[in-house]
Design an enzyme around this catalytic site. Structure first.
Site, mmCIF file in Angstrom:
data_model
loop_
_atom_site.group_PDB
_atom_site.id
_atom_site.type_symbol
_atom_site.label_atom_id
_atom_site.label_comp_id
_atom_site.label_asym_id
_atom_site.label_seq_id
_atom_site.Cartn_x
_atom_site.Cartn_y
_atom_site.Cartn_z
ATOM 1 N N CYS A 139 0.681 -1.195 0.085
ATOM 2 C CA CYS A 139 -0.068 -0.211 0.091
ATOM 3 C C CYS A 139 1.116 1.650 -0.021
ATOM 4 C CB CYS A 139 -0.704 -0.204 1.347
ATOM 5 S SG CYS A 139 0.131 0.115 2.613
ATOM 6 N N THR A 140 0.618 2.524 -0.151
ATOM 7 C CA THR A 140 0.892 3.216 0.016
ATOM 8 C C THR A 140 2.160 4.140 0.939
ATOM 9 O OG1 THR A 140 -0.599 4.814 -0.527
ATOM 10 C CG2 THR A 140 1.354 6.183 0.039
#
Ligand SMILES: [Zn+2]
Ligand SMILES: [Zn+2]
Length: 455
Positions: free
Chosen positions: A199-200
């Protein structure tokens, strides 16, 4: 004791420009047991406000999740404010690749039930039984393994502009939706495949990996520190990027370029483009991808309907909005019938175009003369204020506005206000304002373009 913001975003932007000091955009998170989130929140606000640290922060009984902008010369002092808490000793701060002094203009710390809305009932599984954390090099190696399934745990508008090669990119609006979808899709692979997740910044995978292990997945791995930390490591160690395109971020920059590959299209004309924007109609505020030509033609709107609305008198716009939710509370991110080229779900790995690398030496030569400098930008009304220092500026003149953050922007001046009234020409010493679709900074220079020739 002051526990809330007293300055507006505009006032803050102005102070930051005037201070002329560099700021760092960074993010971090920690899962921990917080007994009194309200007190924790207030203590952080007092400590950070004193350092002129800004950002959007969530605290909960389960920990903290923060995206911030901190003055570079206060970085160590900021770190000290974290180190007073045992669970944040030696915490990794993800510093953004591209810096922007205006990434955050307020300090907002909110107490929430959870630091990430995951829809999970944490009592039903062991949240500490996480997946194996991988560094960039290890992540790349595992991507090469044919036995690996890589899943993007971000939302459709994030993966659309950039993702890892070969990743499954669920067509979801939020993290909560993605968990059951992925679980269903990968039912048959629990025993023998490597489930590689990212994810980020890593926070979403922290709990999702424990959830998937609980669901019976045997080999669960997660990218440590997410795409942000991956990018830092590949740069530092000279490793090839297996992430292509842009990393979407939640501050006003809306994205950091990781590779020069453009994998998305302008949602309006289909031309290769990966610049997100919000619709200029405040009642819509739709997040979508728009190229510069469509931005000019559509006046930064997502549809002709919205374009019509922004030209109505302000009172009429407010009247139309009555009964609707406030614009930016409407989470319609990029899903609209009017956008013909929106893509989500299965996304291509093939770049559609290469982003231009900004190199001053290759720029088109412009014959120009310095006229003045930027003094202020009123974001709400999109009006820029300049001081004329040399020469004259007339309606119809082509101008170049240039600065380190603004870049080089060319516009034709269609109206000039001198001391609040229309004027055909502005003279040295006069303070002028005119409408501009983009923000200007205090240090920006205003040039009159005399002649353009291709170098
Ligand atoms: Zn376009
Ligand atoms: Zn719109």
């Amino acid at each position: 004791m002051q526990l809330y913001n007293t300055l507006s975003a505009e006032e803050r932007a102005r102070l930051i420009d005037e201070a002329g000091k560099e700021r760092l955009t960074l993010s971090f998170y920690a899962y921990a047991k917080i007994e009194d989130p309200k007190k924790f929140r207030d203590d952080l606000f007092i400590a950070w406000n004193a350092l002129d640290a800004l950002g959007r922060i969530y605290v909960a009984h389960e920990g903290i999740n923060a995206q911030m902008s901190v003055p570079a010369d206060q970085f160590e002092a900021f770190r000290d404010t974290l180190e007073v808490y045992d669970f944040m000793k030696g915490i990794r701060l993800n510093v953004a690749v591209e810096q922007d002094n205006h990434s955050f203009l307020k300090l907002t710390i909110k107490v929430r039930n959870k630091i990430v809305a995951d829809g999970l009932n944490d009592e039903t599984f062991d949240v500490t039984n996480k997946g194996v954390h991988l560094k960039a090099k290890e992540f790349n190696d595992l991507l090469e393994d044919p036995n690996t399934i890589v899943v993007d745990f971000r939302n459709h508008y994030e993966s659309e502009v950039g993702h890892f090669e070969g990743a499954i990119t669920p067509d979801v609006e939020n993290f909560r939706e993605s968990l059951p979808i992925i679980n269903e899709q990968l039912q048959d692979f629990k025993e023998d495949k490597n489930l590689l997740m990212y994810c980020t910044g890593g926070i979403r995978c922290e709990k999702a990996s424990a959830y998937f292990k609980h669901q019976g997945f045997k080999n669960v791995f997660q990218l440590e520190g997410g795409i942000i930390e991956y990018t830092r490591q590949i740069k530092e160690e000279g490793i090839a990027s297996k992430f292509i395109g842009k990393n979407f971020v939640f501050d006003h920059r809306l994205g950091e370029r990781i590779t020069d590959d453009i994998i998305a299209q302008c949602h309006q004309c289909g031309k290769p483009c990966d610049n997100h924007t919000n619709c200029a109609n405040d009642a819509c505020h739709l997040l979508f991808i728009q190229c510069d030509e469509c931005k000019a033609a559509m006046e930064n709107c997502c549809s002709t309907e919205c374009q019509g609305i922004i030209h109505l008198p302000w009172e009429e716009q407010v009247e139309l909005r009555k009964g609707l939710q406030v614009g930016n509370k409407v989470f319609r991110k990029g899903k609209s019938e009017a956008l013909k080229f929106k893509k989500s779900g299965d996304l291509p790995d093939k770049p559609l175009a290469k982003a231009e690398i900004k190199d001053i030496r290759q720029k088109i030569k412009v014959k120009k003369t310095l006229v003045g400098k930027a003094e202020h930008y009123f974001s709400k009304s999109k009006i820029a204020q300049f001081l004329i220092e040399n020469n004259e500026l007339s309606v119809g003149d082509k101008v170049l506005i240039s600065g380190p953050t603004t870049g080089d922007q060319e516009v034709t001046v269609s109206q000039i206000f001198v001391n609040g009234s229309f004027s055909d020409v502005a003279k040295p010493g006069e303070q002028i304002t005119f409408e501009l679709p983009f923000r200007v900074r205090l240090s920006d220079k205003l040039y009159k373009i005399l002649d353009t020739e291709n170098a």
